[in-house]
Design a protein around this motif. Structure first.
Motif, PDB file in Angstrom:
ATOM      1  N   VAL A 140       0.841  -1.203   0.000  1.00 57.02           N
ATOM      2  CA  VAL A 140       0.000   0.000   0.000  1.00 57.02           C
ATOM      3  C   VAL A 140       0.876   1.253   0.000  1.00 57.02           C
ATOM      4  O   VAL A 140       0.554   2.253  -0.649  1.00 57.02           O
ATOM      5  N   VAL A 141       2.018   1.210   0.695  1.00 55.43           N
ATOM      6  CA  VAL A 141       2.940   2.351   0.712  1.00 55.43           C
ATOM      7  C   VAL A 141       3.536   2.556  -0.682  1.00 55.43           C
ATOM      8  O   VAL A 141       3.614   3.678  -1.169  1.00 55.43           O
ATOM      9  N   TRP A 142       3.954   1.452  -1.330  1.00 50.79           N
ATOM     10  CA  TRP A 142       4.490   1.554  -2.689  1.00 50.79           C
ATOM     11  C   TRP A 142       3.454   2.156  -3.638  1.00 50.79           C
ATOM     12  O   TRP A 142       3.762   3.014  -4.450  1.00 50.79           O
ATOM     13  N   TYR A 143       2.224   1.677  -3.519  1.00 44.88           N
ATOM     14  CA  TYR A 143       1.151   2.151  -4.402  1.00 44.88           C
ATOM     15  C   TYR A 143       0.880   3.641  -4.182  1.00 44.88           C
ATOM     16  O   TYR A 143       0.763   4.412  -5.131  1.00 44.88           O
ATOM     17  N   GLY A 144       0.803   4.045  -2.926  1.00 42.63           N
ATOM     18  CA  GLY A 144       0.590   5.462  -2.612  1.00 42.63           C
ATOM     19  C   GLY A 144       1.735   6.323  -3.116  1.00 42.63           C
ATOM     20  O   GLY A 144       1.517   7.406  -3.672  1.00 42.63           O
ATOM     21  N   LEU A 145       2.967   5.832  -2.943  1.00 37.92           N
ATOM     22  CA  LEU A 145       4.136   6.557  -3.431  1.00 37.92           C
ATOM     23  C   LEU A 145       4.112   6.675  -4.950  1.00 37.92           C
ATOM     24  O   LEU A 145       4.443   7.726  -5.509  1.00 37.92           O
ATOM     25  N   HIS A 146       3.680   5.622  -5.614  1.00 41.61           N
ATOM     26  CA  HIS A 146       3.571   5.625  -7.072  1.00 41.61           C
ATOM     27  C   HIS A 146       2.582   6.698  -7.531  1.00 41.61           C
ATOM     28  O   HIS A 146       2.867   7.477  -8.446  1.00 41.61           O
ATOM     29  N   LEU A 147       1.415   6.755  -6.892  1.00 43.33           N
ATOM     30  CA  LEU A 147       0.399   7.750  -7.256  1.00 43.33           C
ATOM     31  C   LEU A 147       0.866   9.175  -6.949  1.00 43.33           C
ATOM     32  O   LEU A 147       0.680  10.084  -7.763  1.00 43.33           O
ATOM     33  N   LEU A 148       1.476   9.373  -5.771  1.00 40.90           N
ATOM     34  CA  LEU A 148       1.956  10.712  -5.418  1.00 40.90           C
ATOM     35  C   LEU A 148       3.067  11.183  -6.360  1.00 40.90           C
ATOM     36  O   LEU A 148       3.085  12.346  -6.775  1.00 40.90           O
TER      37      LEU A 148
END
Length: 189
Positions: A140-148
């Motif tokens: 979830v952290v990777w995904y959020g970082l990807h979107l940001l």
């Protein structure tokens, strides 16, 4: 400004515009993929169309990636377009920085955000980074970082493009040329 420097700046502006069009493809394919992606590290058994993996335990993120590839109509095409346009975007960002002779902060920021977005994209799928030190970071952290990183990148590109357009206005011919060159790059094989 000498004529050769002026031409170099115009080519840099052209590459910057092409990056924006390329990023539109990245965003469109990424939005499609996001609708079918599950950003979770929870272990689940695979039960999709690819028979050799039936019953194999894997993260929900990786299982949803396989689901997109094999079960969602057009999913594999969208994944391939997303990867291809992201790779072209990264190469274009490197060229953009080099054409600016490494002096523009937005170009460096854009290049850094592109690399961050690429690494976090792989981390969110739980593919390449699995089993490494970075694989311990929740999906979830990777995904959020990807979107940001993607959002920050588009803001950086738009701000830089507007500044360059204020110095050297775009003409209709210039816009047509950038769209045609971007399409040519995508269709090149």
């Amino acid at each position: 400004m000498p004529p050769s420097t002026e031409r170099l700046e115009r080519v840099r502006q052209l590459v910057g515009e092409m990056l924006i069009y390329c990023f539109v493809v990245v965003l469109a394919t990424g939005a499609f993929l996001a609708f079918h992606f599950t950003p979770s590290g929870q272990e689940v058994p695979y039960d999709g169309a690819y028979r050799p993996l039936h019953g194999v335990m894997m993260s929900a993120a990786y299982e949803s990636t396989l689901h997109i590839s094999f079960d969602v109509r057009g999913g594999l095409l969208m994944r391939q377009l997303h990867l291809t346009s992201s790779t072209l975007f990264l190469l274009g960002a490197v060229i953009w920085v080099m054409l600016g002779q490494f002096r523009y902060a937005p170009a460096w920021l854009g290049l850094g955000l592109t690399v961050l977005s690429a690494v976090s994209g792989y981390g969110s799928v739980d593919d390449w980074l699995s089993g490494t030190v970075l694989g311990g970071i929740p999906i979830v952290v990777w995904y959020g970082l990807h979107l940001l990183a993607a959002l920050a990148l588009i803001v950086t590109l738009i701000v830089s493009s507007r500044r360059e357009a204020a110095r050297r206005p775009r003409t209709p011919g210039f816009v047509v040329l950038t769209i045609a060159l971007t399409a040519l790059v995508f269709l090149w094989r």
